[in-house]
Design an enzyme around this catalytic site. Structure first.
Site, PDB file in Angstrom:
ATOM      1  CG  ASN A  26      16.466 -16.593   3.893  1.00 55.87           C
ATOM      2  OD1 ASN A  26      15.846 -15.581   4.727  1.00 55.87           O
ATOM      3  ND2 ASN A  26      15.890 -16.301   2.480  1.00 55.87           N
TER       4      ASN A  26
ATOM      5  CG  HIS B 291      12.328 -17.086   8.519  1.00 56.95           C
ATOM      6  ND1 HIS B 291      11.509 -16.870   7.695  1.00 56.95           N
ATOM      7  CD2 HIS B 291      13.222 -17.858   7.008  1.00 56.95           C
ATOM      8  CE1 HIS B 291      11.254 -17.704   6.007  1.00 56.95           C
ATOM      9  NE2 HIS B 291      12.643 -18.116   6.069  1.00 56.95           N
TER      10      HIS B 291
ATOM     11  CG  HIS C 203      12.582 -11.586  -0.903  1.00 56.20           C
ATOM     12  ND1 HIS C 203      11.694 -12.394  -0.193  1.00 56.20           N
ATOM     13  CD2 HIS C 203      12.679 -10.229  -1.393  1.00 56.20           C
ATOM     14  CE1 HIS C 203      11.019 -11.793  -2.180  1.00 56.20           C
ATOM     15  NE2 HIS C 203      11.665 -10.405  -2.576  1.00 56.20           N
TER      16      HIS C 203
ATOM     17  NE  ARG D  66       7.302 -10.666   0.429  1.00 57.44           N
ATOM     18  CZ  ARG D  66       7.439 -11.846   0.083  1.00 57.44           C
ATOM     19  NH1 ARG D  66       7.429 -12.431  -0.337  1.00 57.44           N
ATOM     20  NH2 ARG D  66       6.197 -11.640  -1.153  1.00 57.44           N
TER      21      ARG D  66
ATOM     22  NE  ARG E 282       4.533 -10.335   3.326  1.00 54.22           N
ATOM     23  CZ  ARG E 282       4.386 -11.122   2.414  1.00 54.22           C
ATOM     24  NH1 ARG E 282       5.032 -11.954   2.589  1.00 54.22           N
ATOM     25  NH2 ARG E 282       3.970 -11.136   1.657  1.00 54.22           N
ATOM     26  CG  HIS E 283      10.783 -10.060   5.502  1.00 54.84           C
ATOM     27  ND1 HIS E 283      11.400 -10.071   4.915  1.00 54.84           N
ATOM     28  CD2 HIS E 283      10.021 -11.820   5.105  1.00 54.84           C
ATOM     29  CE1 HIS E 283      11.372 -10.903   3.697  1.00 54.84           C
ATOM     30  NE2 HIS E 283      10.301 -11.669   3.999  1.00 54.84           N
TER      31      HIS E 283
ATOM     32  CD  GLU F 230      15.601 -14.844  -1.118  1.00 53.51           C
ATOM     33  OE1 GLU F 230      14.615 -14.215  -1.119  1.00 53.51           O
ATOM     34  OE2 GLU F 230      15.818 -16.108  -1.046  1.00 53.51           O
TER      35      GLU F 230
ATOM     36  CB  THR G  41       7.124 -17.920   1.618  1.00 53.61           C
ATOM     37  OG1 THR G  41       8.898 -17.655   1.695  1.00 53.61           O
ATOM     38  CG2 THR G  41       6.437 -19.580   1.393  1.00 53.61           C
ATOM     39  CB  THR G  42       9.345 -16.548  -2.507  1.00 54.71           C
ATOM     40  OG1 THR G  42       9.911 -15.580  -2.246  1.00 54.71           O
ATOM     41  CG2 THR G  42       9.089 -16.671  -4.773  1.00 54.71           C
TER      42      THR G  42
ATOM     43  CD  GLU H 267      17.366 -19.902  -4.373  1.00 52.89           C
ATOM     44  OE1 GLU H 267      18.328 -18.444  -4.236  1.00 52.89           O
ATOM     45  OE2 GLU H 267      16.578 -20.510  -3.249  1.00 52.89           O
TER      46      GLU H 267
ATOM     47  CG  HIS I  42      11.031 -21.589  -1.786  1.00 53.51           C
ATOM     48  ND1 HIS I  42       9.606 -22.022  -0.061  1.00 53.51           N
ATOM     49  CD2 HIS I  42      10.619 -20.533  -1.335  1.00 53.51           C
ATOM     50  CE1 HIS I  42       8.369 -21.028  -0.105  1.00 53.51           C
ATOM     51  NE2 HIS I  42       9.781 -20.072  -0.559  1.00 53.51           N
ATOM     52  N   GLY I  43      12.323 -23.955   1.281  1.00 51.61           N
ATOM     53  CA  GLY I  43      11.515 -25.920   2.226  1.00 51.61           C
ATOM     54  C   GLY I  43      12.283 -26.521   2.478  1.00 51.61           C
TER      55      GLY I  43
ATOM     56  CG  HIS J 170       9.973 -21.572   8.107  1.00 50.57           C
ATOM     57  ND1 HIS J 170       9.860 -22.740   8.613  1.00 50.57           N
ATOM     58  CD2 HIS J 170       9.996 -20.237   8.693  1.00 50.57           C
ATOM     59  CE1 HIS J 170       9.066 -22.354   9.793  1.00 50.57           C
ATOM     60  NE2 HIS J 170       8.492 -20.812   9.362  1.00 50.57           N
TER      61      HIS J 170
END
Ligand code: PXP
Length: 241
Positions: A7, A10, A43, A45, A49-50, A70, A100-101, A150, A189-190, A212
């Protein structure tokens, strides 16, 4: 062999901090692919924002592996997805104020999802639903006609001790159920260089979506090495559970 989809949101977050041109997530994609990743996750959004539309459309032209887009299940995103035609769309819940989500999509109570998925299918796009590791959500995803789920690993990633064991078990059971229902299974995620050792052991997980921790590590060791190290961990710990 578990696949790694990196991903790159970031990278775009850092660029947007200055609203400039660097670092460019499109350049990052090329390095990520050269390092051996199996796919790229982005993603787009609603608040941009990114990742920006320009990033996605450039990636459409240059990505040699597969794009996992995403997105929130909105009309705007549907139109963009049908234009970009990623290999897969992962539908996620989106809240404007979240960092984040925060959680999985509530597939059980979301109306119109079946029709939305059918429209993506008509465009030749596979559909994954980002869900919490709950049996009812897995079953609802199957019913809605998704190809994959997912499994949200965020709560597990933030846990330790007994809670971590409980959260791991939830993920394991959700993965097994999804697999039994003939759904493809991804996870994300994470996930980081430490907890991936545990999650990679679940053999039924086909793809890990990780951002991340890889982008953070790349600041110290470079993006190519950060990606290679994660690929190696997935390879080594695969199927040990
Ligand atoms: N999967 C989904 C659905 C996400 O929303 C995110 C975060 O953008 C990820 C995976 C990657 O999470 P992380 O950046 O924590 O690795």
């Amino acid at each position: 062999m578990g696949r790694l989809s990196v991903n790159v949101d970031h990278v775009a977050t850092m660029r947007e901090a200055r609203k400039g041109r660097e670092p460019d997530p499109v350049t990052a994609v090329q390095i990520v692919e050269l390092a051996g990743a199996d796919g790229i996750t982005v993603h787009l959004r609603e608040d941009r924002r990114h990742i920006q539309d320009r990033d996605l459309f450039l990636m459409k032209d240059i990505v040699k592996t597969r794009i996992n887009m995403e997105m929130a299940a909105t009309q705007e995103m549907l139109e963009i997805a049908l234009n970009v035609k990623p290999a897969m769309s992962t539908l996620v819940p989106e809240k404007r104020k979240e960092l984040t989500t925060e959680g999985g999509l509530d597939v059980k109570s979301k109306s119109g999802l079946k029709e939305y998925i059918a429209m993506l299918h008509q465009g030749g796009i596979r559909v994954s639903l980002f869900i919490d590791p709950e049996p009812a959500q897995v079953r609802a995803a199957r019913k809605a006609g998704a190809d994959m789920v997912e499994i949200h690993t965020g709560i597990f990633s933030e846990s330790s001790g007994e809670k971590e064991k409980v959260e791991f078990r939830k993920i394991y059971d959700a993965v097994r159920l999804a697999s039994k229902l003939h759904l493809g299974v991804n996870a994300g995620h994470g996930l980081n260089y430490s907890n991936i050792k545990r999650i990679a052991q679940i053999e039924e997980i086909e793809e890990f979506s990780i951002g991340h921790s890889i982008v953070s590590r790349s600041i110290y060791v470079g993006l190519e090495r950060a990606v290679k190290e994660m690929i190696e961990l997935i390879r080594v710990y695969r199927g040990r559970y």
